[in-house]
Design a protein around this motif. Sequence first.
Motif, PDB file in Angstrom:
ATOM      1  N   LYS A  77       0.829  -1.209   0.000  1.00 41.81           N
ATOM      2  CA  LYS A  77       0.000   0.000   0.000  1.00 41.81           C
ATOM      3  C   LYS A  77       0.861   1.256   0.000  1.00 41.81           C
ATOM      4  O   LYS A  77       0.552   2.230  -0.685  1.00 41.81           O
ATOM      5  CB  LYS A  77      -0.938  -0.002   1.216  1.00 41.81           C
ATOM      6  CG  LYS A  77      -2.060  -1.004   1.105  1.00 41.81           C
ATOM      7  CD  LYS A  77      -2.910  -0.990   2.350  1.00 41.81           C
ATOM      8  CE  LYS A  77      -3.949  -2.098   2.290  1.00 41.81           C
ATOM      9  NZ  LYS A  77      -4.729  -2.183   3.525  1.00 41.81           N
ATOM     10  N   GLU A  79       3.935   1.439  -1.222  1.00 36.18           N
ATOM     11  CA  GLU A  79       4.538   1.504  -2.568  1.00 36.18           C
ATOM     12  C   GLU A  79       3.556   2.099  -3.568  1.00 36.18           C
ATOM     13  O   GLU A  79       3.926   2.947  -4.380  1.00 36.18           O
ATOM     14  CB  GLU A  79       4.947   0.107  -3.037  1.00 36.18           C
ATOM     15  CG  GLU A  79       6.149  -0.454  -2.317  1.00 36.18           C
ATOM     16  CD  GLU A  79       7.434   0.263  -2.678  1.00 36.18           C
ATOM     17  OE1 GLU A  79       7.601   0.669  -3.846  1.00 36.18           O
ATOM     18  OE2 GLU A  79       8.254   0.431  -1.775  1.00 36.18           O
ATOM     19  N   GLN A  80       2.305   1.672  -3.529  1.00 34.64           N
ATOM     20  CA  GLN A  80       1.301   2.173  -4.458  1.00 34.64           C
ATOM     21  C   GLN A  80       1.056   3.666  -4.219  1.00 34.64           C
ATOM     22  O   GLN A  80       0.924   4.422  -5.174  1.00 34.64           O
ATOM     23  CB  GLN A  80      -0.011   1.400  -4.303  1.00 34.64           C
ATOM     24  CG  GLN A  80       0.067   0.014  -4.872  1.00 34.64           C
ATOM     25  CD  GLN A  80      -1.237  -0.722  -4.658  1.00 34.64           C
ATOM     26  OE1 GLN A  80      -1.856  -0.646  -3.602  1.00 34.64           O
ATOM     27  NE2 GLN A  80      -1.668  -1.454  -5.674  1.00 34.64           N
ATOM     28  N   TYR A  81       0.992   4.079  -2.975  1.00 37.63           N
ATOM     29  CA  TYR A  81       0.778   5.494  -2.674  1.00 37.63           C
ATOM     30  C   TYR A  81       1.879   6.349  -3.288  1.00 37.63           C
ATOM     31  O   TYR A  81       1.622   7.366  -3.945  1.00 37.63           O
ATOM     32  CB  TYR A  81       0.709   5.711  -1.165  1.00 37.63           C
ATOM     33  CG  TYR A  81       0.631   7.169  -0.794  1.00 37.63           C
ATOM     34  CD1 TYR A  81      -0.581   7.845  -0.832  1.00 37.63           C
ATOM     35  CD2 TYR A  81       1.780   7.877  -0.440  1.00 37.63           C
ATOM     36  CE1 TYR A  81      -0.661   9.191  -0.517  1.00 37.63           C
ATOM     37  CE2 TYR A  81       1.700   9.222  -0.130  1.00 37.63           C
ATOM     38  CZ  TYR A  81       0.492   9.876  -0.170  1.00 37.63           C
ATOM     39  OH  TYR A  81       0.423  11.198   0.125  1.00 37.63           O
ATOM     40  N   HIS A  82       3.140   5.956  -3.075  1.00 36.25           N
ATOM     41  CA  HIS A  82       4.261   6.749  -3.573  1.00 36.25           C
ATOM     42  C   HIS A  82       4.391   6.687  -5.090  1.00 36.25           C
ATOM     43  O   HIS A  82       4.953   7.587  -5.703  1.00 36.25           O
ATOM     44  CB  HIS A  82       5.567   6.311  -2.899  1.00 36.25           C
ATOM     45  CG  HIS A  82       5.640   6.755  -1.472  1.00 36.25           C
ATOM     46  ND1 HIS A  82       5.796   8.061  -1.113  1.00 36.25           N
ATOM     47  CD2 HIS A  82       5.533   6.046  -0.322  1.00 36.25           C
ATOM     48  CE1 HIS A  82       5.803   8.170   0.201  1.00 36.25           C
ATOM     49  NE2 HIS A  82       5.648   6.954   0.705  1.00 36.25           N
ATOM     50  N   ARG A  83       3.873   5.665  -5.671  1.00 34.36           N
ATOM     51  CA  ARG A  83       3.909   5.535  -7.136  1.00 34.36           C
ATOM     52  C   ARG A  83       3.004   6.562  -7.802  1.00 34.36           C
ATOM     53  O   ARG A  83       3.284   7.039  -8.894  1.00 34.36           O
ATOM     54  CB  ARG A  83       3.478   4.121  -7.528  1.00 34.36           C
ATOM     55  CG  ARG A  83       3.898   3.724  -8.909  1.00 34.36           C
ATOM     56  CD  ARG A  83       3.571   2.294  -9.171  1.00 34.36           C
ATOM     57  NE  ARG A  83       4.566   1.451  -8.528  1.00 34.36           N
ATOM     58  CZ  ARG A  83       4.578   0.143  -8.568  1.00 34.36           C
ATOM     59  NH1 ARG A  83       3.617  -0.505  -9.194  1.00 34.36           N
ATOM     60  NH2 ARG A  83       5.506  -0.553  -7.967  1.00 34.36           N
ATOM     61  N   TYR A  84       1.901   6.917  -7.155  1.00 36.41           N
ATOM     62  CA  TYR A  84       0.913   7.795  -7.771  1.00 36.41           C
ATOM     63  C   TYR A  84       0.859   9.190  -7.173  1.00 36.41           C
ATOM     64  O   TYR A  84       0.050  10.006  -7.572  1.00 36.41           O
ATOM     65  CB  TYR A  84      -0.476   7.141  -7.693  1.00 36.41           C
ATOM     66  CG  TYR A  84      -0.506   5.825  -8.440  1.00 36.41           C
ATOM     67  CD1 TYR A  84      -0.390   5.791  -9.830  1.00 36.41           C
ATOM     68  CD2 TYR A  84      -0.619   4.624  -7.762  1.00 36.41           C
ATOM     69  CE1 TYR A  84      -0.400   4.587 -10.519  1.00 36.41           C
ATOM     70  CE2 TYR A  84      -0.627   3.414  -8.445  1.00 36.41           C
ATOM     71  CZ  TYR A  84      -0.521   3.418  -9.811  1.00 36.41           C
ATOM     72  OH  TYR A  84      -0.521   2.228 -10.489  1.00 36.41           O
ATOM     73  N   HIS A  85       1.676   9.478  -6.153  1.00 37.82           N
ATOM     74  CA  HIS A  85       1.640  10.818  -5.540  1.00 37.82           C
ATOM     75  C   HIS A  85       2.979  11.492  -5.612  1.00 37.82           C
ATOM     76  O   HIS A  85       3.988  11.063  -5.694  1.00 37.82           O
ATOM     77  CB  HIS A  85       1.195  10.708  -4.075  1.00 37.82           C
ATOM     78  CG  HIS A  85      -0.233  10.322  -3.955  1.00 37.82           C
ATOM     79  ND1 HIS A  85      -0.639   9.023  -3.879  1.00 37.82           N
ATOM     80  CD2 HIS A  85      -1.360  11.058  -3.923  1.00 37.82           C
ATOM     81  CE1 HIS A  85      -1.952   8.964  -3.773  1.00 37.82           C
ATOM     82  NE2 HIS A  85      -2.426  10.204  -3.804  1.00 37.82           N
TER      83      HIS A  85
END
Length: 85
Positions: A77, A79-85
């Motif tokens: 979660k 990793e996904q947050y930092h990928r899109y923000h």
Amino acid sequence: MFGIDSNRKVSLEKGIWHQIRQLAAFENSQKMWLKDFEFVQSFKTQLKEQQRFYIVYDADEYLTIEGLQNLQASHWKIEQYHRYH
């Protein structure tokens, strides 16, 4: 929780070193000595056709495979947050 290479040396018995991928009696949540470090818990997961090895170092707590999976889900979660923000 850290991923480690499958060629890292570990020991179930003092002084007898093996690459983690070559342990015949590998068990998840097993405590073992990581060479040049100290005792860790080890885990093996299967992702597609690749085995992945993880270690957890926490001298005060014992982690189950379910606990590792929860830790991995939390990490994903982030990793996904930092990928899109």
